[in-house]
Design a protein around this motif. Structure first.
Motif, short mmCIF file in Angstrom:
data_model
loop_
_atom_site.label_atom_id
_atom_site.label_comp_id
_atom_site.label_asym_id
_atom_site.label_seq_id
_atom_site.Cartn_x
_atom_site.Cartn_y
_atom_site.Cartn_z
N GLY A 124 0.80 -1.22 0.00
CA GLY A 124 0.00 0.00 0.00
C GLY A 124 0.83 1.27 0.00
O GLY A 124 2.07 1.24 -0.03
N THR A 125 0.12 2.39 0.01
CA THR A 125 0.74 3.72 0.09
C THR A 125 0.24 4.41 1.35
O THR A 125 -0.97 4.45 1.59
N MET A 126 1.16 4.93 2.12
CA MET A 126 0.82 5.55 3.41
C MET A 126 1.56 6.87 3.57
O MET A 126 2.74 6.97 3.24
N HIS A 127 0.84 7.85 4.10
CA HIS A 127 1.49 9.12 4.44
C HIS A 127 1.86 9.09 5.92
O HIS A 127 1.04 8.72 6.76
N ILE A 128 3.10 9.47 6.20
CA ILE A 128 3.59 9.49 7.58
C ILE A 128 4.03 10.91 7.92
O ILE A 128 4.78 11.54 7.18
N LYS A 129 3.53 11.38 9.05
CA LYS A 129 3.95 12.68 9.58
C LYS A 129 4.45 12.43 10.98
O LYS A 129 3.75 11.85 11.81
N ALA A 130 5.70 12.85 11.26
CA ALA A 130 6.32 12.52 12.55
C ALA A 130 7.06 13.71 13.12
O ALA A 130 7.63 14.53 12.38
N TYR A 131 7.07 13.77 14.45
CA TYR A 131 7.73 14.86 15.17
C TYR A 131 8.64 14.31 16.27
O TYR A 131 8.43 13.20 16.78
N ASP A 132 9.61 15.13 16.65
CA ASP A 132 10.40 14.92 17.86
C ASP A 132 10.29 16.16 18.72
O ASP A 132 10.12 17.28 18.21
N TRP A 133 10.42 15.99 20.03
CA TRP A 133 10.44 17.14 20.92
C TRP A 133 11.69 17.97 20.64
O TRP A 133 12.76 17.43 20.37
N VAL A 134 11.54 19.28 20.73
CA VAL A 134 12.68 20.17 20.53
C VAL A 134 13.64 20.06 21.70
O VAL A 134 14.85 20.13 21.55
N ASP A 135 13.11 19.88 22.91
CA ASP A 135 13.95 19.72 24.09
C ASP A 135 13.25 18.77 25.05
O ASP A 135 12.19 18.24 24.76
N ASP A 136 13.85 18.57 26.20
CA ASP A 136 13.29 17.66 27.20
C ASP A 136 12.44 18.39 28.23
O ASP A 136 12.10 17.83 29.27
N GLY A 137 12.10 19.62 27.93
CA GLY A 137 11.32 20.41 28.88
C GLY A 137 9.88 19.94 28.99
O GLY A 137 9.36 19.23 28.13
#
Length: 266
Positions: A124-137
């Motif tokens: 199949g075809t899947m769109h993935i949108k992912a994030y990481d935290w900028v800091d540990d705050g």
């Protein structure tokens, strides 16, 4: 006679090796790779590469899933078509499962606390949108800025950086996310019927504080904080504020029986 015996032994060894299915090899490798890992502990690089190589070579027939399975038939029109989860195996060190998403199926933005996660798109075809935290705050409470209504809030949010925002089509290599890098918070949107083989190490565990948290995104420009400005060389569209939310209403992930090649737990 000695040579004949050695030849028979080699043939028997090759026969035994052929009987080890791809999914059994995946399970055995997970046991080895995650053996000395725990929450927040990333497997060693050689273990990462070993698991990635196995997953890269796996196909839908290896786990007994097909695009024409009834799970992919969308009967109702809703924001969240029903998603099916096939449980293959789990223990306190790792879990293996398959998500079956019908066309337009969505796994909303969610996290993987203290986990290393391997995901292999089988078809199949899947769109993935992912994030990481900028800091540990920790999250901060800020008034939301609305151009038509002024300030609305306060809202508890935390800054995150966009890591992935692309469509993927099988066959493609497995993706890997880490406890603090690689897109630990991601959203899956099925463009077509999709099957995703997931390995989580360690798995979710509410008693140990590893529960699945969902998020709502706010554009970076929604909030104005003096000490949260971006350097001039950063793109505003690559940053967002994430707000913790309850499980989205209408989201349905239903378990079903896994009928692929069996795994022999050891």
């Amino acid at each position: 006679m000695g040579m004949e015996k050695m030849s028979r032994d080699r043939k028997m060894k090759r026969t035994r090796q052929k009987k080890v299915t791809a999914v059994q090899k995946l399970y055995d490798t997970c046991r080895e790779v995650f053996a000395n890992c725990g929450p927040g502990v990333v497997p060693p690089p050689q273990g990462i590469e070993l698991l990635k190589d196995i997953l890269n070579g796996m196909t839908a027939p290896d786990v007994g899933v097909w695009p024409n399975m009834p799970y992919f038939r969308v009967k109702e029109t809703s924001r969240f078509p029903k998603i099916t989860y096939l449980h293959l195996s789990d223990c306190d060190k790792f879990s293996i499962g398959i998500f079956l998403l019908p066309p337009s199926g969505v796994l909303p933005l969610h996290n993987h606390p203290q986990m290393t996660v391997f995901s292999k798109l089988l078809f199949g075809t899947m769109h993935i949108k992912a994030y990481d935290w900028v800091d540990d705050g920790a999250s901060i409470s800020m008034p939301k800025v609305d151009s038509s209504k002024g300030e609305v809030g306060p809202v508890s949010v935390r800054m995150a950086k966009l890591k992935v925002n692309s469509a993927f089509t099988a066959p493609c290599n497995a993706s890997i996310l880490y406890p603090t890098d690689g897109g630990n918070m991601h959203c899956f949107t099925a463009v077509t019927a999709c099957a995703v083989l997931d390995v989580l190490g360690p798995p979710y565990c509410d008693p140990e504080g590893r529960h699945c948290q969902y998020y709502r995104t706010h554009p970076f420009t929604c909030f104005s904080v003096d000490d949260k400005k971006l350097p001039d060389d950063k793109k505003i569209e690559d940053y967002a504020w994430l707000e913790e939310i309850d499980k989205p209403a209408g989201l349905s992930v239903v378990g079903a029986m896994y009928n692929g090649p069996k795994i022999i737990a050891k």
